[in-house]
Design a protein around this motif. Structure first.
Motif, PDB file in Angstrom:
ATOM      1  N   GLN A 136     -18.490 -48.572 -68.588  1.00 41.80           N
ATOM      2  CA  GLN A 136     -19.676 -48.958 -68.371  1.00 41.80           C
ATOM      3  C   GLN A 136     -20.677 -48.162 -69.332  1.00 41.80           C
ATOM      4  OE1 GLN A 136     -20.914 -51.209 -66.056  1.00 41.80           O
ATOM      5  NE2 GLN A 136     -18.698 -51.827 -65.917  1.00 41.80           N
ATOM      6  N   ARG A 137     -20.280 -47.183 -69.806  1.00 45.38           N
ATOM      7  CA  ARG A 137     -21.289 -46.636 -70.688  1.00 45.38           C
ATOM      8  C   ARG A 137     -20.722 -46.535 -72.247  1.00 45.38           C
ATOM      9  NH1 ARG A 137     -19.014 -42.194 -67.454  1.00 45.38           N
ATOM     10  NH2 ARG A 137     -17.714 -40.682 -68.788  1.00 45.38           N
ATOM     11  N   MET A 138     -19.813 -47.363 -72.356  1.00 51.15           N
ATOM     12  CA  MET A 138     -19.383 -47.375 -73.894  1.00 51.15           C
ATOM     13  C   MET A 138     -20.140 -47.564 -74.864  1.00 51.15           C
ATOM     14  SD  MET A 138     -16.250 -49.947 -75.269  1.00 51.15           S
ATOM     15  CE  MET A 138     -14.899 -49.315 -74.622  1.00 51.15           C
ATOM     16  N   CYS A 139     -20.560 -46.692 -75.773  1.00 50.67           N
ATOM     17  CA  CYS A 139     -21.436 -46.350 -77.060  1.00 50.67           C
ATOM     18  C   CYS A 139     -20.708 -46.130 -78.072  1.00 50.67           C
ATOM     19  CB  CYS A 139     -22.729 -45.857 -76.409  1.00 50.67           C
ATOM     20  SG  CYS A 139     -23.622 -46.552 -75.395  1.00 50.67           S
ATOM     21  N   TRP A 140     -19.446 -46.354 -78.187  1.00 51.94           N
ATOM     22  CA  TRP A 140     -18.561 -46.110 -79.609  1.00 51.94           C
ATOM     23  C   TRP A 140     -17.904 -47.339 -79.947  1.00 51.94           C
ATOM     24  CZ3 TRP A 140     -13.425 -46.850 -78.287  1.00 51.94           C
ATOM     25  CH2 TRP A 140     -12.882 -46.628 -77.090  1.00 51.94           C
ATOM     26  N   PHE A 141     -17.597 -47.220 -81.286  1.00 52.02           N
ATOM     27  CA  PHE A 141     -17.159 -48.589 -81.941  1.00 52.02           C
ATOM     28  C   PHE A 141     -15.519 -48.067 -82.084  1.00 52.02           C
ATOM     29  CE2 PHE A 141     -20.818 -50.618 -84.083  1.00 52.02           C
ATOM     30  CZ  PHE A 141     -21.110 -51.447 -82.970  1.00 52.02           C
ATOM     31  N   VAL A 142     -14.735 -49.217 -82.042  1.00 53.27           N
ATOM     32  CA  VAL A 142     -13.283 -48.986 -82.338  1.00 53.27           C
ATOM     33  C   VAL A 142     -13.249 -49.063 -83.835  1.00 53.27           C
ATOM     34  CG1 VAL A 142     -12.568 -49.980 -80.160  1.00 53.27           C
ATOM     35  CG2 VAL A 142     -12.738 -51.620 -82.194  1.00 53.27           C
ATOM     36  N   GLU A 143     -11.985 -48.631 -84.371  1.00 53.40           N
ATOM     37  CA  GLU A 143     -11.526 -48.556 -85.966  1.00 53.40           C
ATOM     38  C   GLU A 143     -11.534 -50.406 -86.205  1.00 53.40           C
ATOM     39  OE1 GLU A 143      -8.009 -46.455 -86.262  1.00 53.40           O
ATOM     40  OE2 GLU A 143      -9.328 -44.452 -86.931  1.00 53.40           O
ATOM     41  N   GLY A 144     -11.851 -50.323 -87.358  1.00 46.11           N
ATOM     42  CA  GLY A 144     -11.998 -51.859 -87.572  1.00 46.11           C
ATOM     43  C   GLY A 144     -13.364 -52.390 -87.962  1.00 46.11           C
ATOM     44  N   LEU A 145     -14.362 -51.590 -87.300  1.00 39.76           N
ATOM     45  CA  LEU A 145     -15.772 -52.098 -87.443  1.00 39.76           C
ATOM     46  C   LEU A 145     -16.310 -51.347 -88.617  1.00 39.76           C
ATOM     47  CD1 LEU A 145     -16.505 -52.492 -83.901  1.00 39.76           C
ATOM     48  CD2 LEU A 145     -17.422 -54.031 -85.612  1.00 39.76           C
ATOM     49  N   VAL A 146     -16.920 -52.201 -89.638  1.00 39.83           N
ATOM     50  CA  VAL A 146     -17.604 -51.531 -90.602  1.00 39.83           C
ATOM     51  C   VAL A 146     -19.079 -51.995 -90.844  1.00 39.83           C
ATOM     52  CG1 VAL A 146     -15.749 -51.413 -91.853  1.00 39.83           C
ATOM     53  CG2 VAL A 146     -16.884 -53.458 -92.079  1.00 39.83           C
ATOM     54  N   GLU A 147     -19.973 -51.187 -91.758  1.00 42.46           N
ATOM     55  CA  GLU A 147     -21.254 -51.595 -92.109  1.00 42.46           C
ATOM     56  C   GLU A 147     -21.289 -51.392 -93.452  1.00 42.46           C
ATOM     57  OE1 GLU A 147     -23.364 -49.182 -89.302  1.00 42.46           O
ATOM     58  OE2 GLU A 147     -22.930 -47.489 -90.401  1.00 42.46           O
ATOM     59  N   LYS A 148     -22.293 -51.701 -94.208  1.00 42.40           N
ATOM     60  CA  LYS A 148     -22.631 -51.833 -95.723  1.00 42.40           C
ATOM     61  C   LYS A 148     -23.289 -50.412 -95.577  1.00 42.40           C
ATOM     62  CE  LYS A 148     -20.407 -55.187 -97.662  1.00 42.40           C
ATOM     63  NZ  LYS A 148     -19.461 -54.825 -98.611  1.00 42.40           N
ATOM     64  N   GLN A 149     -22.770 -49.590 -96.912  1.00 43.63           N
ATOM     65  CA  GLN A 149     -23.435 -48.365 -96.970  1.00 43.63           C
ATOM     66  C   GLN A 149     -25.139 -48.725 -97.696  1.00 43.63           C
ATOM     67  OE1 GLN A 149     -21.720 -45.540 -99.797  1.00 43.63           O
ATOM     68  NE2 GLN A 149     -19.344 -46.012 -98.832  1.00 43.63           N
ATOM     69  N   ASP A 150     -25.195 -49.782 -98.402  1.00 42.07           N
ATOM     70  CA  ASP A 150     -26.452 -50.496 -98.779  1.00 42.07           C
ATOM     71  C   ASP A 150     -26.602 -51.600 -98.123  1.00 42.07           C
ATOM     72  OD1 ASP A 150     -28.803 -51.212 -99.648  1.00 42.07           O
ATOM     73  OD2 ASP A 150     -28.406 -51.183-101.513  1.00 42.07           O
ATOM     74  N   PRO A 151     -27.091 -51.859 -96.973  1.00 47.12           N
ATOM     75  CA  PRO A 151     -27.264 -53.242 -96.284  1.00 47.12           C
ATOM     76  C   PRO A 151     -28.089 -54.200 -96.992  1.00 47.12           C
ATOM     77  CG  PRO A 151     -28.254 -51.423 -94.698  1.00 47.12           C
ATOM     78  CD  PRO A 151     -28.091 -50.807 -96.190  1.00 47.12           C
ATOM     79  N   ALA A 152     -28.791 -53.803 -98.090  1.00 45.39           N
ATOM     80  CA  ALA A 152     -29.415 -54.955 -99.144  1.00 45.39           C
ATOM     81  C   ALA A 152     -28.805 -55.432 -99.987  1.00 45.39           C
ATOM     82  CB  ALA A 152     -30.745 -54.291 -99.431  1.00 45.39           C
ATOM     83  N   ASP A 153     -27.428 -54.641-100.145  1.00 49.93           N
ATOM     84  CA  ASP A 153     -26.237 -54.880-101.214  1.00 49.93           C
ATOM     85  C   ASP A 153     -25.224 -55.415-100.799  1.00 49.93           C
ATOM     86  OD1 ASP A 153     -24.864 -55.106-103.581  1.00 49.93           O
ATOM     87  OD2 ASP A 153     -24.999 -53.089-104.173  1.00 49.93           O
TER      88      ASP A 153
END
Length: 456
Positions: free
Chosen positions: A421-438
């Motif tokens: 109910q309070r899950m606020c962490w991501f599982v492995e396999g989720l990524v984001e860009k170091q530079d979101p604009a690139d």
């Protein structure tokens, strides 16, 4: 005695609501006992026990003692008035549209039900005014159909203890007259992630996320674990709107934030994109921008309708059965014993609060069979199966003992209900860009923004 009309698979645990039940007991009057719960005719005064409620046959309301009316079922029954408070407009927002479909389904199932709606009550002040108006007009049930309204619903439930409140997506309430209701949408997301990875040619999927809340995080995590069950190498790139939809005017190019984020995911190589926006903009953006990529719709069953060729399927709510069950329970002078009513997937989509459907022609028959088999797993254990079984590690934020070292789930271990109910962490396999604009910049493990419900 006629047995209840509601399917047994929808049964919830109800507790008797004391002293405020919807029944008309007029000793000595011809139709005394209408609306009272019963098990046999002898318990009803000058009435019959029909579907476990005292009622009497009629052809017109003139034959019923006020305030009972003659329903379309040809029975004298006490009306139940319920007010629905929506944050958006069902004509433009799919989240609100799903709740409106559910309200209409409850109307069809419950002939005694009378409802009104208030739309576009996103601001707390507007919602509070709408609730006060409904209460002043004698509505005994208020349904707040968005977690955005949970705080104002909690406040108003304390101010009006004689009114029953149902609040979608709320946390446990401190008042006994306010319960939270929801569906385990992360189960549908698990199926969607599996289908997305099966369809992907790049093992790179995209997620247009809405607002950092535990329910949103559960959806994203389940989508990812489903994808990695189909393809262990799959990655899911996440980008955030920052709310349930873009509340600002379009940018200089006339683009909403939903469109900008979807195009960015396409540019970074994602070939199947899911979303959690209130609207269908990401689905339409994929259809307009790519001949090969696919989208996954959300909220409503026909989310793929306008972009069928590029839409793989949809996760969606079917609120009708839950609304029918809850409102019928209130009409029978019963109230849920739990502070949270959260239903999972069932094998029959018509009775399931949460669902995933493959769009016609979007996948092979083999994929449809695989999805059906996974549904069997999720529907087991009363629809409470959790798609977060270890071994499973986070991207760094799951630190239960706060020792600075991320904790993993051991083989066969699942998060307990409180952590879920309070899950606020991501599982492995989720990524984001170091530079979101690139879009060509390097990936890094994605982290849940520590704001709002996920603030630490």
């Amino acid at each position: 005695m006629r047995r209840p009309l509601l399917p047994p698979t929808l049964a919830l645990v109800f507790a008797l609501w004391p002293s405020t039940g919807c029944h008309l007991l007029l000793d000595g009057e011809p139709a005394a006992g209408i609306g009272a719960p019963c098990e046999q005719d002898s318990q009803c005064q000058a009435a019959q026990c029909i579907d476990e409620v005292c009622a009497s046959p009629c052809s017109t309301s003139a034959e019923c003692p006020a305030p009972a009316t003659c329903t379309m079922a040809g029975l004298c029954q006490l009306p139940l008035r319920a007010a629905f408070v929506h944050v958006g407009d069902p004509a433009t927002e799919q989240w609100t549209q799903a709740h409106e479909i559910g309200r209409q389904a409850a109307h069809e199932a419950l002939p005694y039900l009378q409802t009104e709606i208030a739309t576009n009550k996103l601001l707390a002040s507007d919602a509070a005014s709408a609730i006060d108006d409904f209460v002043a007009r004698g509505f005994p049930v208020i349904i707040a159909t968005s977690p955005t309204l949970r705080d104002v619903a909690a406040l108003k439930s304390a101010e009006h203890p004689g009114v029953k409140f149902l609040t979608c997506g709320a946390r446990s309430s401190a008042t006994s007259n306010n319960i939270a209701y929801s569906g385990r949408m992360y189960q549908a997301a698990y199926l969607a992630g599996f289908a997305a990875a099966r369809r992907s040619a790049t093992d790179r999927l995209g997620m247009v996320a809405s607002l950092p809340t535990p329910s949103v995080v559960r959806y994203i995590n389940a989508f990812t674990t489903g994808a990695r069950r189909a393809s262990p190498a799959a990655l899911v790139e996440v980008r955030w709107i920052g709310f349930w939809h873009d509340t600002l005017p379009p940018d200089a190019q006339g683009k909403t934030r939903e469109r900008v984020l979807t195009e960015a995911l396409l540019a970074s190589g994602c070939d199947v994109i899911a979303h959690q926006a209130d609207n269908g903009i990401p689905v339409a953006t994929v259809a307009a921008a790519s001949l090969t990529a696919k989208a996954i719709g959300n909220n409503v069953e026909d989310a793929c309708r306008d972009d069928a060729t590029s839409c793989l399927g949809a996760t969606y709510f079917r609120w009708g059965p839950l609304y029918t069950q809850l409102l019928d329970g209130i009409h029978r002078s019963r109230w849920p014993a739990a502070t949270l009513v959260e239903l999972g997937m069932t094998l029959n989509p018509a009775h399931s609060t949460v669902n995933f459907t493959l769009n016609a022609g979007s996948g092979s028959s083999e994929l449809a069979i695989e999805i059906s088999n996974l549904l069997q797993e999720l529907a087991a254990e009363g629809g409470e199966t959790v798609p977060f079984l270890g071994p499973l590690c986070s991207t760094g934020q799951r630190d239960l003992d706060a020792d600075g070292t991320p904790d993993c789930l051991d083989p066969g271990q699942a998060p307990d209900p409180q952590e879920l109910q309070r899950m606020c962490w991501f599982v492995e396999g989720l990524v984001e860009k170091q530079d979101p604009a690139d879009p060509t910049s390097e990936d890094r493990p994605a982290l849940v923004p520590t704001t709002g419900d996920c603030a630490r």
